[in-house]
Design a protein around this motif. Sequence first.
Motif, PDB file in Angstrom:
ATOM      1  N   LYS A  24      -8.003   6.714  -2.950  1.00  0.00           N
ATOM      2  CA  LYS A  24      -6.894   5.991  -2.475  1.00  0.00           C
ATOM      3  C   LYS A  24      -6.297   6.280  -0.993  1.00  0.00           C
ATOM      4  N   ILE A  25      -6.542   7.739  -0.888  1.00  0.00           N
ATOM      5  CA  ILE A  25      -5.845   8.270   0.414  1.00  0.00           C
ATOM      6  C   ILE A  25      -6.798   7.828   1.425  1.00  0.00           C
ATOM      7  N   ALA A  26      -8.065   7.965   1.431  1.00  0.00           N
ATOM      8  CA  ALA A  26      -9.064   7.209   2.382  1.00  0.00           C
ATOM      9  C   ALA A  26      -8.676   5.815   2.761  1.00  0.00           C
ATOM     10  N   ALA A  27      -8.550   4.866   1.517  1.00  0.00           N
ATOM     11  CA  ALA A  27      -8.258   3.693   1.903  1.00  0.00           C
ATOM     12  C   ALA A  27      -6.730   3.279   2.476  1.00  0.00           C
ATOM     13  N   GLN A  28      -5.867   4.150   2.090  1.00  0.00           N
ATOM     14  CA  GLN A  28      -4.721   3.838   2.924  1.00  0.00           C
ATOM     15  C   GLN A  28      -4.565   4.372   4.209  1.00  0.00           C
ATOM     16  N   VAL A 104       3.552   1.586  15.418  1.00  0.00           N
ATOM     17  CA  VAL A 104       3.610   2.264  13.941  1.00  0.00           C
ATOM     18  C   VAL A 104       3.172   1.416  12.934  1.00  0.00           C
ATOM     19  N   ALA A 105       2.187   1.581  12.589  1.00  0.00           N
ATOM     20  CA  ALA A 105       1.442   0.830  11.105  1.00  0.00           C
ATOM     21  C   ALA A 105       2.010   1.538   9.907  1.00  0.00           C
ATOM     22  N   LEU A 106       2.879   1.139   9.156  1.00  0.00           N
ATOM     23  CA  LEU A 106       3.525   1.510   7.934  1.00  0.00           C
ATOM     24  C   LEU A 106       2.948   0.942   7.030  1.00  0.00           C
ATOM     25  N   VAL A 107       2.311   1.643   6.013  1.00  0.00           N
ATOM     26  CA  VAL A 107       1.442   1.027   4.897  1.00  0.00           C
ATOM     27  C   VAL A 107       2.084   1.160   3.501  1.00  0.00           C
ATOM     28  N   ARG A 108       2.350  -0.029   3.082  1.00  0.00           N
ATOM     29  CA  ARG A 108       3.047  -0.221   1.802  1.00  0.00           C
ATOM     30  C   ARG A 108       2.012  -0.725   0.821  1.00  0.00           C
ATOM     31  N   ASP A 109       1.458   0.088  -0.167  1.00  0.00           N
ATOM     32  CA  ASP A 109       0.532  -0.389  -1.082  1.00  0.00           C
ATOM     33  C   ASP A 109       1.293  -1.398  -2.214  1.00  0.00           C
ATOM     34  N   ALA A 110       0.678  -2.022  -2.708  1.00  0.00           N
ATOM     35  CA  ALA A 110       1.160  -3.093  -3.516  1.00  0.00           C
ATOM     36  C   ALA A 110       1.548  -2.549  -5.168  1.00  0.00           C
TER      37      ALA A 110
END
Length: 144
Positions: A24-28, A104-110
């Motif tokens: 999950k860390i790698a994907a995010q 800045v790319a802020l990732v919000r996981d579903a």
Amino acid sequence: MPSSSYKSKQMIVMRRDLKMRKGKIAAQAGHACVEAVLMAIAREGRGADVQAGDGWAWLYHEDDDRTPLTDWFDAGVAKVCVYVDSEEELLGLAERGRGLGFAVALVRDAGHTEFHGEPTYTCLAFEPLPAELIDPLTGDLPLY
């Protein structure tokens, strides 16, 4: 954290408090990295300059056409992963970076596979930047 020997580097900031699985860390981190680079390419109007050759994608430029983005591609795309321990810290860092004019790319996981179905901010990535610009913002964060 010591300064980088690269002219430009990309900083990826993960939330350690979420205790995500390694995959999950790698994907995010991957999502954030790609999005931030695409944001920088689009902002610089360089979409037509992206080329692929011998299996490697790179940004075409003349020798005198230097930006942090072209320096980053030329030097081997340095990425540094650091961490924060809360959503509040992550969002504050994103806000400060945007205030400085950084992409800045802020990732919000579903939240479908983790986080009990709750959409959750997991990480962010900054566009590739010279160390002297990004280190004042991220230089004190611990390596992940």
